[in-house]
Design a protein around this motif. Structure first.
Motif, PDB file in Angstrom:
ATOM      1  N   ARG A 113       0.825  -1.040  -0.029  1.00 48.16           N
ATOM      2  CA  ARG A 113       0.197   0.128  -0.159  1.00 48.16           C
ATOM      3  C   ARG A 113       0.940   1.217  -0.063  1.00 48.16           C
ATOM      4  O   ARG A 113       0.493   2.190   0.709  1.00 48.16           O
ATOM      5  CB  ARG A 113      -0.812  -0.204   1.250  1.00 48.16           C
ATOM      6  N   ALA A 114       2.007   1.095  -0.792  1.00 49.68           N
ATOM      7  CA  ALA A 114       2.708   2.401  -0.830  1.00 49.68           C
ATOM      8  C   ALA A 114       2.335   3.413  -1.978  1.00 49.68           C
ATOM      9  O   ALA A 114       1.643   3.122  -2.742  1.00 49.68           O
ATOM     10  CB  ALA A 114       4.417   1.667  -1.235  1.00 49.68           C
ATOM     11  N   ASP A 115       2.798   4.542  -1.623  1.00 46.21           N
ATOM     12  CA  ASP A 115       2.318   5.871  -2.270  1.00 46.21           C
ATOM     13  C   ASP A 115       3.408   5.923  -3.569  1.00 46.21           C
ATOM     14  O   ASP A 115       2.927   6.573  -4.613  1.00 46.21           O
ATOM     15  CB  ASP A 115       2.220   7.066  -1.501  1.00 46.21           C
ATOM     16  N   ARG A 116       4.477   5.872  -3.311  1.00 44.37           N
ATOM     17  CA  ARG A 116       5.347   5.659  -4.713  1.00 44.37           C
ATOM     18  C   ARG A 116       6.544   4.780  -4.250  1.00 44.37           C
ATOM     19  O   ARG A 116       7.077   4.283  -3.186  1.00 44.37           O
ATOM     20  CB  ARG A 116       5.922   7.036  -4.609  1.00 44.37           C
ATOM     21  N   ILE A 117       7.312   4.412  -5.530  1.00 42.24           N
ATOM     22  CA  ILE A 117       8.271   3.329  -5.613  1.00 42.24           C
ATOM     23  C   ILE A 117       9.173   3.734  -6.766  1.00 42.24           C
ATOM     24  O   ILE A 117       8.825   4.256  -7.886  1.00 42.24           O
ATOM     25  CB  ILE A 117       7.746   1.971  -5.841  1.00 42.24           C
ATOM     26  N   ALA A 118      10.523   3.713  -6.577  1.00 40.06           N
ATOM     27  CA  ALA A 118      11.567   4.078  -7.678  1.00 40.06           C
ATOM     28  C   ALA A 118      12.327   2.858  -7.519  1.00 40.06           C
ATOM     29  O   ALA A 118      12.945   2.399  -6.689  1.00 40.06           O
ATOM     30  CB  ALA A 118      12.077   5.430  -7.516  1.00 40.06           C
ATOM     31  N   LEU A 119      12.604   2.565  -8.825  1.00 40.81           N
ATOM     32  CA  LEU A 119      13.790   1.707  -9.062  1.00 40.81           C
ATOM     33  C   LEU A 119      14.890   2.181  -9.776  1.00 40.81           C
ATOM     34  O   LEU A 119      14.721   2.765 -10.886  1.00 40.81           O
ATOM     35  CB  LEU A 119      13.318   0.297  -9.821  1.00 40.81           C
ATOM     36  N   ALA A 120      16.236   2.185  -9.155  1.00 34.89           N
ATOM     37  CA  ALA A 120      17.429   2.960 -10.116  1.00 34.89           C
ATOM     38  C   ALA A 120      18.535   2.041 -10.225  1.00 34.89           C
ATOM     39  O   ALA A 120      18.795   1.242  -9.185  1.00 34.89           O
ATOM     40  CB  ALA A 120      17.679   4.104  -9.368  1.00 34.89           C
ATOM     41  N   GLU A 125       4.372  10.827 -12.968  1.00 39.10           N
ATOM     42  CA  GLU A 125       4.444  12.237 -12.901  1.00 39.10           C
ATOM     43  C   GLU A 125       5.706  12.815 -12.163  1.00 39.10           C
ATOM     44  O   GLU A 125       5.723  12.660 -10.883  1.00 39.10           O
ATOM     45  CB  GLU A 125       2.980  12.694 -12.548  1.00 39.10           C
ATOM     46  N   PRO A 126       6.339  13.974 -12.600  1.00 38.43           N
ATOM     47  CA  PRO A 126       7.377  14.452 -12.219  1.00 38.43           C
ATOM     48  C   PRO A 126       7.016  15.265 -10.853  1.00 38.43           C
ATOM     49  O   PRO A 126       7.919  15.083  -9.721  1.00 38.43           O
ATOM     50  CB  PRO A 126       7.964  15.512 -13.104  1.00 38.43           C
ATOM     51  N   GLU A 127       5.775  15.939 -10.884  1.00 42.25           N
ATOM     52  CA  GLU A 127       5.342  16.680  -9.775  1.00 42.25           C
ATOM     53  C   GLU A 127       5.201  15.855  -8.453  1.00 42.25           C
ATOM     54  O   GLU A 127       5.222  16.416  -7.300  1.00 42.25           O
ATOM     55  CB  GLU A 127       4.175  17.383 -10.089  1.00 42.25           C
ATOM     56  N   VAL A 128       5.143  14.584  -8.477  1.00 41.12           N
ATOM     57  CA  VAL A 128       5.031  13.485  -7.296  1.00 41.12           C
ATOM     58  C   VAL A 128       6.294  13.374  -6.602  1.00 41.12           C
ATOM     59  O   VAL A 128       6.249  13.078  -5.476  1.00 41.12           O
ATOM     60  CB  VAL A 128       4.162  12.264  -7.822  1.00 41.12           C
ATOM     61  N   TRP A 129       7.531  13.738  -7.421  1.00 38.71           N
ATOM     62  CA  TRP A 129       8.579  13.463  -6.668  1.00 38.71           C
ATOM     63  C   TRP A 129       9.448  14.777  -6.118  1.00 38.71           C
ATOM     64  O   TRP A 129       8.854  15.905  -6.502  1.00 38.71           O
ATOM     65  CB  TRP A 129       9.594  12.711  -7.625  1.00 38.71           C
ATOM     66  N   PRO A 130      10.274  14.620  -5.317  1.00 41.42           N
ATOM     67  CA  PRO A 130      11.005  15.812  -4.877  1.00 41.42           C
ATOM     68  C   PRO A 130      11.581  16.641  -5.757  1.00 41.42           C
ATOM     69  O   PRO A 130      11.849  16.332  -6.958  1.00 41.42           O
ATOM     70  CB  PRO A 130      12.124  14.916  -3.739  1.00 41.42           C
ATOM     71  N   GLU A 131      11.972  18.136  -5.320  1.00 41.10           N
ATOM     72  CA  GLU A 131      12.422  18.927  -6.351  1.00 41.10           C
ATOM     73  C   GLU A 131      13.850  18.513  -6.839  1.00 41.10           C
ATOM     74  O   GLU A 131      14.070  18.834  -7.882  1.00 41.10           O
ATOM     75  CB  GLU A 131      12.668  20.092  -5.407  1.00 41.10           C
ATOM     76  N   LEU A 132      14.522  17.730  -6.112  1.00 40.90           N
ATOM     77  CA  LEU A 132      16.032  17.200  -6.322  1.00 40.90           C
ATOM     78  C   LEU A 132      15.756  16.515  -7.612  1.00 40.90           C
ATOM     79  O   LEU A 132      16.459  16.540  -8.704  1.00 40.90           O
ATOM     80  CB  LEU A 132      16.904  16.841  -5.407  1.00 40.90           C
ATOM     81  N   TRP A 133      14.826  15.560  -7.602  1.00 39.97           N
ATOM     82  CA  TRP A 133      14.791  14.610  -8.599  1.00 39.97           C
ATOM     83  C   TRP A 133      14.251  15.410 -10.031  1.00 39.97           C
ATOM     84  O   TRP A 133      14.669  14.903 -11.064  1.00 39.97           O
ATOM     85  CB  TRP A 133      13.558  13.647  -8.113  1.00 39.97           C
ATOM     86  N   ARG A 134      13.172  16.461  -9.740  1.00 33.50           N
ATOM     87  CA  ARG A 134      12.590  17.126 -10.725  1.00 33.50           C
ATOM     88  C   ARG A 134      13.709  17.983 -11.635  1.00 33.50           C
ATOM     89  O   ARG A 134      13.775  18.035 -12.876  1.00 33.50           O
ATOM     90  CB  ARG A 134      11.550  18.040 -10.461  1.00 33.50           C
ATOM     91  N   THR A 135      14.788  18.520 -10.889  1.00 35.25           N
ATOM     92  CA  THR A 135      15.762  19.308 -11.297  1.00 35.25           C
ATOM     93  C   THR A 135      16.943  18.516 -12.255  1.00 35.25           C
ATOM     94  O   THR A 135      17.443  18.932 -13.189  1.00 35.25           O
ATOM     95  CB  THR A 135      16.810  20.266 -10.181  1.00 35.25           C
ATOM     96  N   GLU A 136      16.758  17.184 -11.766  1.00 37.48           N
ATOM     97  CA  GLU A 136      17.833  16.246 -12.528  1.00 37.48           C
ATOM     98  C   GLU A 136      17.149  15.379 -13.531  1.00 37.48           C
ATOM     99  O   GLU A 136      17.773  14.212 -13.720  1.00 37.48           O
ATOM    100  CB  GLU A 136      18.472  15.366 -11.380  1.00 37.48           C
ATOM    101  N   TRP A 137      15.959  15.610 -13.749  1.00 37.49           N
ATOM    102  CA  TRP A 137      15.246  14.831 -14.996  1.00 37.49           C
ATOM    103  C   TRP A 137      15.994  14.889 -16.170  1.00 37.49           C
ATOM    104  O   TRP A 137      16.212  15.933 -16.699  1.00 37.49           O
ATOM    105  CB  TRP A 137      13.944  15.180 -14.982  1.00 37.49           C
ATOM    106  N   ARG A 138      16.261  13.616 -16.340  1.00 38.52           N
ATOM    107  CA  ARG A 138      17.039  13.456 -17.921  1.00 38.52           C
ATOM    108  C   ARG A 138      16.319  12.600 -18.808  1.00 38.52           C
ATOM    109  O   ARG A 138      16.197  11.308 -18.619  1.00 38.52           O
ATOM    110  CB  ARG A 138      18.467  12.921 -17.776  1.00 38.52           C
TER     111      ARG A 138
END
Length: 816
Positions: free
Chosen positions: A322-329, A345-358
């Protein structure tokens, strides 16, 4: 701060106790038909095993047969579903000797029973199972050091627990447990209880004991998945689970869940499918069910790409936890390269993640998240409850709780999985065990998938090197092509395409497919593409080109055959000739949007019959017509007729706009199954805005032949309104015709063509030898000046092969 796994001494001491507790809880559930499977799954959690199985004597007593397994597929390690009881396999030795047998990579490589083991390092341990007829517990570890002391203790506990629970799964006769069934794979006769028949809505007195009767009660859309279970050829030894629907007299269909496993039969005895069927609406679905580990292992075993691994992990963890978000890297140097985000969606993730979006996903530096970097260095899973002091890049992932799972692979970290909750989350013991087991499985799968992606890219690069780098520009037409390698394996395919400009504004469209997927198929594909291009450039008609390629392939004595379709398009007239050699016919999209599958008569595949006929079929191409050529990978899928696939292709071609052929090709490939290579070639015929004027003349071998050729050329030029440079043109005609008559035998033909202000004179003869430009001519020489005159008077000149002979041509720019 709570830790899921600790590598310290205290945790190692408690691991055995935790395993004992889990096994006791499973043994206490006497009603569960999956006790053996759940018992084996504890080896994945507490002993770090990648695969575990139990073997027991078969009905004939001569074989030790696989009864149940858990983990990744056994075929990855070359393990079999049965071993001779008197053989030298680790399973047989542990069973006969009543002792534990351990083998490392070196011993396995030398062992007689391991000669078919794939080239991968792993450790194997076989433990005897005592009581109830005996058997053997087999476990595999991919860790470099294999099983340690605590691992072995846990495996011993599991072997003892299997002895207590095994009889219910090994018995063939006797009374069936509630909801259970037993299906004989050779006859289709099935033993079921009254309670199971009640789920299907059948009267026990009317049931005929045939599995087909039960299958007839299912919803038609669910029947293929059920057939994959009840047919032995589609199911491996071990566990299988799926949900399906059965029809009801009134109301919507009922959902049922089948859990089954295929048990091998001994000598003279058929294999049996045994298991249970239960009402899916009454089954619990929570994280305490460790069968999720098996389902994740099964999903990861079929995940071939890094993206597939990420999707499997998300599907296995997000909903149960019942997690709200999950990331695999993936971990690459000092950066985390994200492969899957859920939600995306980018807006669901922290600002650092959005600024490093590639591109599609972010590419975050590990140094910006020191807590995460520490967890990766320690190599152990970490859990932070709500309110834990974390850097914003992590705290915003899970304000209600955060779990970080380093993904180990051997002696290094392959990546990390981050799981976050928005509301405070209470982490239970079962959740911790689930996360621990999933982390190990995902790490190994991620490394395998990364290697697959790299090798698949290499295979695709090699494949592309065998195909045209770019397609030529065509007068009055546009051509595009697409090639997609199969995602089902790493082998080279044999699909190819080609677009070959030919003289007189003709173009040859070729598409083909060599049988099989191997280096041999790719090599043969390159040879066939080169041969067809060479025969086409020589000037042969389409049927002769394909016949020559067929004879060449027969002379090569290859075990493979090839199919191809060859379409020779006259860009001036808007007509074409099509030749098929066992290949799919072209699909035509007319200017009004109608589509049709061309009725082009076909010949046999190349390389099958030495003397084969390849008839030519005419095609009419009004301006705006699109010609589509494809290989069977685009239209053929398992279980469907290829004619249906061609009809679907024609339908999609009719629906799409032909204005942009690139977008049209992408739309046609959008739903390609990718279980096979796919090649697609499209040509849109627009018509030539400026068509050349053409005239031809057969030069007879008579004393005045050159004079006749000059008179024909003069009359033709006057009819075209040409008044300039006539003397230069007639001199070129004289020299080229004289050379053909003096130095060759057979028929001579003169072709004149005019487009804009460029006049082309072409003389064709039956000799393949090209004229040679002399390097020097003495004053006493009596010949050799003709070619020098042609070169001096024309803008350019050259020779072309023409069906066994040649064509010498010269172009003159009028009015220079």
């Amino acid at each position: 701060m709570a830790n899921v796994v600790s590598e310290g001494t205290e945790e190692r001491g408690t691991r055995t106790l935790r395993a004992e507790g889990a096994l006791k809880a499973i043994a206490a559930d006497q009603e569960s038909p999956a006790r053996v499977h759940r018992t084996l799954e504890q080896a994945l959690i507490f002993a770090g095993a990648a695969f575990v199985a139990v073997y027991a004597p078969g009905q004939d007593g001569e074989l030790l047969c696989l009864v149940e397994s858990a983990g990744v597929p056994r075929t990855l390690y070359g393990l079999r579903d049965s071993y001779p009881r008197a053989g030298r396999s680790p399973v047989a030795e542990a069973y006969r000797g009543g002792r534990t047998v351990s083998m490392g990579p070196g011993e396995l490589a030398e062992h007689a029973q391991a000669r078919r083991v794939p080239s991968r390092d792993f450790h194997l341990m076989a433990l005897p199972v005592h009581g109830n007829g005996g058997g053997c517990l087999l476990a595999v570890s991919e860790r470099p050091a294999g099983f340690d002391t605590d691992d072995r203790k846990c495996l011993e506990l599991i072997s003892e627990a299997v002895a207590l629970t095994a009889p219910a799964t090994l018995a063939e006769g006797g009374e069936l447990p509630p909801g259970a069934f037993s299906l004989a794979m050779d006859t289709g006769r099935v033993r079921v209880g009254d309670d199971l028949l009640d789920l299907f809505g059948l009267d026990p007195a009317e049931f005929d004991g045939r599995v087909e009767t039960l299958l007839g009660m299912t919803v038609p859309e669910d029947l293929p998945s059920l057939m994959s279970v009840v047919e032995a050829d589609h199911m491996s030894i071990g566990d299988r689970e799926l949900e399906f629907r059965v029809l009801q007299p009134t109301g919507p269909p009922k959902w049922l869940r089948l859990s089954g496993r295929l048990l091998p039969g001994g000598e003279g005895h058929p294999a049996r499918l045994v298991g249970t069927v239960a009402d899916a609406s009454t089954l619990r679905s929570d994280v305490t069910d460790v069968a999720r580990v098996q389902r994740l292992a099964t999903a990861l075993a079929t995940a071939v790409t890094v993206r597939d691994v990420g999707n499997a992990v998300v599907a296995a963890l997000r909903r149960p936890l019942r997690a709200d978000r999950i990331a695999l890297a993936e971990l690459e140097s000092d950066r985390l390269v994200v492969t899957v985000l859920d939600p995306p969606e980018p807006e669901v993730w922290p600002e650092l993640w959005r600024t490093e979006w590639r591109g599609e996903w972010p590419d975050a530096p590990v140094r910006a998240m020191p807590t995460l970097a520490a967890a990766l260095r320690e190599g152990r899973a970490r859990i932070w409850p709500a309110g834990s002091p974390l850097e914003r890049a992590l705290a915003e992932v899970g304000p209600g709780g955060l779990a970080v799972l380093p993904l180990p692979a051997g002696n290094r970290m392959a990546g990390a999985c981050l799981i976050g909750w928005d509301i405070p989350h209470d982490f239970g013991t079962d959740e911790r065990a689930l996360l621990t087991a999933c982390a190990g499985l995902a790490g190994q799968a991620l490394v395998r998938a990364r290697a697959f992606d790299a090798e698949h890219e290499l295979v695709g690069m090699l494949q592309r090197q065998l195909l045209p780098r770019r397609l030529p520009r065509l007068p009055g037409a546009v051509a595009v092509a697409r090639y997609l390698p199969s995602t089902a394996g790493l082998e080279l395919g044999g699909d190819w395409y080609d677009v070959i400009p030919l003289p007189d504004n003709h173009v040859a469209l070729i598409i083909g497919d060599v049988q099989g997927h191997s280096a041999g198929a790719a090599t043969l594909m390159g040879q066939m593409r080169t041969a067809l291009r060479a025969y086409a450039v020589e000037g042969h008609p389409p049927d002769v080109v394909v016949a020559h390629a067929n004879r060449l392939l027969m002379d090569m004595e290859s075990d493979l055959f090839a199919t191809c379709a060859y379409v020779d398009v006259d860009l001036e007239e808007g007509s074409a000739w099509c030749v098929r050699a066992g290949h799919l016919p072209p699909v035509l999209r007319h200017p009004d949007g109608r589509t049709e599958i061309a009725e082009a008569e076909g010949g046999p595949p190349l390389g099958v019959i030495t003397r084969a006929d390849f008839p030519m079929s005419p095609l009419r191409l009004p301006p705006g017509t699109v010609v589509a050529l494809a290989t069977d990978g685009l239209v053929e899928t398992p279980g469907t007729d290829i004619d249906e696939g061609m009809d679907r292709l024609a339908g999609r071609l009719a629906e799409a706009s032909p204005a942009d052929l690139g977008l049209l090709a992408d739309a046609l490939l959008g739903n390609a199954p990718r279980s096979d290579d796919v090649a697609l070639l499209l040509l849109r015929y627009d018509g030539m805005d400026l068509r050349p004027l053409r005239e031809s003349w057969t030069v007879w071998r008579v004393p005045q032949a050159v004079g006749h050729a000059r008179r024909f050329a003069r009359r033709t030029l006057r009819s075209w309104g040409v008044t300039e440079d006539i003397d230069a043109v007639l001199l070129i005609v004289s020299e080229l015709v004289t050379n053909a008559l003096v130095h060759t035998d057979g028929q001579v033909r003169m072709d004149l063509s005019l487009i804009s202000n460029r006049l082309r004179v072409a003389i064709a003869d039956a000799s393949p030898r090209s004229p040679v430009r002399p390097t020097s001519i003495g004053w006493e020489a009596t010949g050799g000046r003709g070619i020098l005159l042609v070169e001096a008077l024309s803008a350019t000149w050259g020779t072309l092969p023409v069906s066994g002979g040649k064509q010498v041509w010269a172009e003159i720019v009028l009015g220079r």
